[in-house]
Design an enzyme around this catalytic site. Structure first.
Site, PDB file in Angstrom:
ATOM      1  N   GLU A 443       0.836  -1.226   0.000  1.00  0.00           N
ATOM      2  CA  GLU A 443       0.000   0.000   0.000  1.00  0.00           C
ATOM      3  C   GLU A 443       0.858   1.258   0.000  1.00  0.00           C
ATOM      4  O   GLU A 443       0.530   2.249   0.642  1.00  0.00           O
ATOM      5  CB  GLU A 443      -0.947   0.035   1.208  1.00  0.00           C
ATOM      6  CG  GLU A 443      -1.996  -1.026   1.250  1.00  0.00           C
ATOM      7  CD  GLU A 443      -2.779  -1.176  -0.029  1.00  0.00           C
ATOM      8  OE1 GLU A 443      -2.818  -0.212  -0.811  1.00  0.00           O
ATOM      9  OE2 GLU A 443      -3.324  -2.264  -0.260  1.00  0.00           O
TER      10      GLU A 443
HETATM   11  C1  FAD Z   1       2.810  -9.936   0.347  1.00  0.00           C
HETATM   12  C2  FAD Z   1       2.607  -8.865  -0.659  1.00  0.00           C
HETATM   13  C3  FAD Z   1       1.326  -8.543  -1.058  1.00  0.00           C
HETATM   14  C4  FAD Z   1       1.122  -7.558  -2.030  1.00  0.00           C
HETATM   15  N1  FAD Z   1      -0.151  -7.307  -2.479  1.00  0.00           N
HETATM   16  C5  FAD Z   1      -0.324  -6.500  -3.554  1.00  0.00           C
HETATM   17  C6  FAD Z   1      -1.595  -6.376  -4.180  1.00  0.00           C
HETATM   18  O1  FAD Z   1      -2.593  -6.961  -3.741  1.00  0.00           O
HETATM   19  N2  FAD Z   1      -1.709  -5.601  -5.285  1.00  0.00           N
HETATM   20  C7  FAD Z   1      -0.648  -4.943  -5.815  1.00  0.00           C
HETATM   21  O2  FAD Z   1      -0.816  -4.268  -6.820  1.00  0.00           O
HETATM   22  N3  FAD Z   1       0.575  -5.030  -5.245  1.00  0.00           N
HETATM   23  C8  FAD Z   1       0.765  -5.795  -4.133  1.00  0.00           C
HETATM   24  N4  FAD Z   1       2.002  -5.924  -3.563  1.00  0.00           N
HETATM   25  C9  FAD Z   1       3.107  -5.160  -4.121  1.00  0.00           C
HETATM   26  C10 FAD Z   1       3.562  -4.029  -3.209  1.00  0.00           C
HETATM   27  O3  FAD Z   1       2.593  -3.012  -3.190  1.00  0.00           O
HETATM   28  C11 FAD Z   1       4.922  -3.556  -3.740  1.00  0.00           C
HETATM   29  O4  FAD Z   1       5.849  -4.566  -3.394  1.00  0.00           O
HETATM   30  C12 FAD Z   1       5.331  -2.221  -3.183  1.00  0.00           C
HETATM   31  O5  FAD Z   1       4.526  -1.219  -3.708  1.00  0.00           O
HETATM   32  C13 FAD Z   1       6.781  -1.885  -3.471  1.00  0.00           C
HETATM   33  O6  FAD Z   1       7.103  -2.098  -4.820  1.00  0.00           O
HETATM   34  P1  FAD Z   1       8.396  -2.974  -5.192  1.00  0.00           P
HETATM   35  O7  FAD Z   1       8.297  -4.247  -4.463  1.00  0.00           O
HETATM   36  O8  FAD Z   1       8.527  -2.998  -6.653  1.00  0.00           O
HETATM   37  O9  FAD Z   1       9.595  -2.177  -4.548  1.00  0.00           O
HETATM   38  P2  FAD Z   1      10.319  -0.927  -5.191  1.00  0.00           P
HETATM   39  O10 FAD Z   1       9.327   0.027  -5.737  1.00  0.00           O
HETATM   40  O11 FAD Z   1      11.402  -1.409  -6.055  1.00  0.00           O
HETATM   41  O12 FAD Z   1      10.958  -0.255  -3.878  1.00  0.00           O
HETATM   42  C14 FAD Z   1      12.158  -0.718  -3.258  1.00  0.00           C
HETATM   43  C15 FAD Z   1      12.609   0.324  -2.234  1.00  0.00           C
HETATM   44  O13 FAD Z   1      12.877   1.575  -2.894  1.00  0.00           O
HETATM   45  C16 FAD Z   1      12.086   2.610  -2.342  1.00  0.00           C
HETATM   46  N5  FAD Z   1      11.661   3.501  -3.405  1.00  0.00           N
HETATM   47  C17 FAD Z   1      11.204   3.177  -4.638  1.00  0.00           C
HETATM   48  N6  FAD Z   1      10.912   4.286  -5.338  1.00  0.00           N
HETATM   49  C18 FAD Z   1      11.160   5.342  -4.538  1.00  0.00           C
HETATM   50  C19 FAD Z   1      11.060   6.747  -4.677  1.00  0.00           C
HETATM   51  N7  FAD Z   1      10.613   7.318  -5.795  1.00  0.00           N
HETATM   52  N8  FAD Z   1      11.446   7.521  -3.642  1.00  0.00           N
HETATM   53  C20 FAD Z   1      11.876   6.976  -2.500  1.00  0.00           C
HETATM   54  N9  FAD Z   1      11.998   5.644  -2.299  1.00  0.00           N
HETATM   55  C21 FAD Z   1      11.639   4.838  -3.305  1.00  0.00           C
HETATM   56  C22 FAD Z   1      10.906   1.914  -1.671  1.00  0.00           C
HETATM   57  O14 FAD Z   1      10.380   2.709  -0.614  1.00  0.00           O
HETATM   58  C23 FAD Z   1      11.549   0.631  -1.172  1.00  0.00           C
HETATM   59  O15 FAD Z   1      12.176   0.848   0.056  1.00  0.00           O
HETATM   60  C24 FAD Z   1       2.236  -6.875  -2.578  1.00  0.00           C
HETATM   61  C25 FAD Z   1       3.513  -7.188  -2.150  1.00  0.00           C
HETATM   62  C26 FAD Z   1       3.713  -8.191  -1.232  1.00  0.00           C
HETATM   63  C27 FAD Z   1       5.118  -8.545  -0.845  1.00  0.00           C
END
Ligand code: FAD
Length: 617
Positions: A443
């Site tokens: 989220e």
């Molecule tokens: C168990 C689980 C359930 C989930 N359920 C859903 C779901 O139902 N629907 C759905 O759509 N998604 C879902 N997700 C996905 C989840 O919302 C994403 O994993 C999350 O938004 C982070 O994206 P990412 O994993 O690609 O990490 P990234 O976006 O790659 O982020 C990695 C790190 O970099 C930081 N970061 C990235 N961009 C920036 C920025 N511009 N400025 C500062 N910091 C930044 C982040 O804060 C984080 O610390 C789920 C994930 C998990 C693990």
């Protein structure tokens, strides 16, 4: 009797004494309710959670959701409670009866959820996701879409999801590549791969309604070209009957650290070119719709953090009262002294006090957020409505980020209270820590929440929303100054609140200067400090309610009188505990926050200055 999951006395205190939710019943919207009906809901939720949901927690962790032959199989122990979740109409407790809800105030629904989530979020998520999808349909859907989907989703007969994430579009949703091609008949052909979709496929309901973010061919790049589509797993015919399979295929589920009962799915839409969806809301305005849901979901995730903390605290408190180890500190040199329960040791009491104050402060904050929705629903003027909408806007990133971080930390501290046993699978606290870690990630990660707070929320309406929030805090401070024994706490909180306002101005200025990157490297600590000040506010607010009642029961507010009253009267003991939480947090935690605020005001830029190579490795 040991309290399980949530402390009923504390829940009642927040509902009836702090927020005075019975007053909501004066409004026609809630006129049919009273304390008796509210209690009934909370009692039922508690019974359901303890008898039916809690027993699933261990088995679902051990077995987990499984992926076999292209199908997701949920733990067998989920089947019966899921039916009860649907039959009991738990999913739409706070929605209008016209659309299949029970019409309860949000604050009271939050209390019910406190137990349900505290028992197992992995389980409850199967139903709650449908609520989120339903809410989007209710607000942005056409009359036909509402007719087809709303009651099914709000009842839990069908479930829902949130389909945003792709491998290259996590935090940066605007980067998504899933496409939508108009078919000329009002439907679109959807093609793309999504990952991490919570409960994207399962066997608990015959249909799953996916709200999918995708880009209509030729739409602008970035978030401005994103639309939202309703994509059912099984196509829904015009008469509401189920049609053909809609080419939504689960290709696997994640092996995760926790929340094993909840299936986190990789989904392929339109692998055979046969996936159809219909627009929800306007073309290219999908983020607006999704944000509506995400804001609610962010508050809900904060509430999960708070409920996890509550469960962890209840277990730890019970254990600390049972576990005998070591002599009393004052009997340290006496070889004949008997072991005492570990709750007697000052360091264990420190841990419990830290957990108690945060658990209580977060419960108040989460219920207060829900109560603001009640105030919006019962507002008698546009001004009143806008005021509470503004408070919710300001609090959303804080509830999401602070309550999920602290919720996790409280679960970790619970392991410490149990000692070596806490690290084993014989006790429930290690699972709680594993299950609650995800809350700070999904989220919108907590880092993204902090950027939202500093970059958007603080400046909204020229800072008026922030000032309104400070105004609410200052009202409590003013009240506390006039209550016997609370003035010193009020003064300490006043100091921290004043400093927060000053640091906000300085950091805000830095964020609009050449130091923008340095400023944003302090955004998360700033959010944490704001969360600490808000905890101080919530706990002082509780103390302003408790202190006069305690004095009434004790016949005075001097130490001997209140201690004597607390020894023989459970209510007096509870109220004394409220003042204790406020004292502990404001006198022992908040001074550290002042130091952190000094660091933020200095806005040192080391984190952004050093070259990437200088990070080592
Ligand atoms: C168990 C689980 C359930 C989930 N359920 C859903 C779901 O139902 N629907 C759905 O759509 N998604 C879902 N997700 C996905 C989840 O919302 C994403 O994993 C999350 O938004 C982070 O994206 P990412 O994993 O690609 O990490 P990234 O976006 O790659 O982020 C990695 C790190 O970099 C930081 N970061 C990235 N961009 C920036 C920025 N511009 N400025 C500062 N910091 C930044 C982040 O804060 C984080 O610390 C789920 C994930 C998990 C693990």
């Amino acid at each position: 009797m040991a309290q399980v999951l949530a402390d009923r006395r504390d829940v009642d205190f927040v509902l009836y004494e702090q927020l005075e939710v019975e007053k909501l019943c004066k409004h026609p919207r809630y006129a049919e309710f009273n304390r008796k009906t509210f209690d009934l809901l909370v009692n039922e939720a508690r019974n359901f959670s303890i008898k039916e949901i809690l027993p699933t927690i261990k088995e679902s962790d051990e077995i987990g959701a499984r992926f076999e032959n292209g199908k997701v199989i949920t733990p067998a122990c989920y089947k019966k409670p899921y039916k009860l979740l649907v039959d009991g109409e738990w999913i739409a407790m706070t929605e209008d009866p016209e659309v299949g809800g029970q019409g309860f105030p949000h604050s009271v629904g939050q209390a019910a959820l406190d137990w349900m989530i505290g028992a197992s979020f992995a389980f409850v998520a199967y139903g709650l996701a449908g609520h989120g999808t339903g809410k989007m349909v209710e607000i942005f859907g056409t009359p036909k879409q509402k007719e087809l989907y709303l009651k099914k989703l709000y009842s839990g007969q069908w479930t829902g999801t949130m389909v945003l994430t792709e491998p290259e579009a996590g935090s940066d949703v605007g980067n998504l590549v899933t496409s939508a091609k108009p078919n000329g008949d009002g439907t679109y052909t959807i093609t793309g791969n999504k990952i991490f979709i919570t409960n994207g496929e399962h066997d608990l309901a015959p249909n799953i309604i996916h709200p999918v973010l995708a880009r209509i061919e030729g739409a602008p790049k970035g978030t401005k070209g994103i639309s939202l589509f309703i994509v059912p797993k099984i196509w829904v015919n015009e008469d509401g009957s189920l049609g053909e399979d809609n080419d939504v295929v689960c290709t696997g589920i994640e092996e995760k650290m926790g929340l094993h009962g909840s299936a986190t799915c990789q989904l392929t839409f339109g692998g055979k070119g046969k996936c159809r969806g219909v627009l929800l809301g306007e073309a290219n305005k999908g983020m607006r719709v999704m944000f509506y849901m995400m804001n609610e979901a962010r508050l809900a995730v904060g509430a999960i953090g708070a409920s996890n903390a509550s469960t962890a605290y209840m277990y730890s408190l019970d254990y600390a009262r049972q576990r005998r180890q070591g002599r009393d500190l004052l009997e340290f040199a006496n070889p004949d002294a008997q072991p005492v329960a570990i709750i007697n040791h000052p360091d264990v009491r420190r841990m419990l006090m830290w957990m108690k104050s945060l658990t209580e402060g977060m419960r108040s904050l989460v219920y207060y957020g829900a109560w603001c929705f009640d105030r919006i629903a019962t507002a008698t003027s546009d001004e009143d409505k806008a005021y509470y909408e503004g408070i919710v806007d300001m609090l959303t990133p804080i509830i999401k980020s602070y309550c999920t971080d602290k919720g996790f930390e409280v679960c970790v501290e619970a392991i410490q209270i149990y000692g070596g046993y806490g690290y084993t699978k014989d006790f429930p606290v290690e699972q709680l820590a594993r299950d609650s870690k995800i809350n700070s990630i999904y989220e919108g990660t907590n880092g993204i929440q902090a950027m939202d707070l500093l970059g958007r929320k603080m400046g909204m309406k020229q800072g008026a929303l922030f000032m309104n929030l400070l105004g609410e805090i200052n009202k409590t401070i003013a009240l506390a100054k006039g209550i016997d024994g609370l003035a010193p706490l009020a003064q300490n909180l006043e100091k921290a609140t004043g400093k927060l306002a000053q640091v906000a101005m300085e950091l805000g200025k830095a964020a609009m200067s050449a130091k923008v990157k340095a400023a944003f490297s302090h955004a998360k600590p700033f959010l944490d400090c704001m969360g600490d000040v808000i905890m101080g506010w919530m706990l002082l607010w509780r103390a302003t309610v408790a202190a006069p009642k305690l004095a009434g029961l004790a016949g005075g507010s001097d130490e001997a009188a209140v201690n004597a009253a607390a020894a023989k009267n459970k209510n007096a003991a509870f109220y004394l505990g409220q003042i204790g939480s406020a004292r502990y947090f404001i006198n022992s935690i908040l001074p550290g926050t002042l130091g952190k605020m000094d660091a933020i005001a200095a806005t040192d830029s080391a984190a952004v200055d050093i070259p990437d190579d200088s990070f080592g490795g």
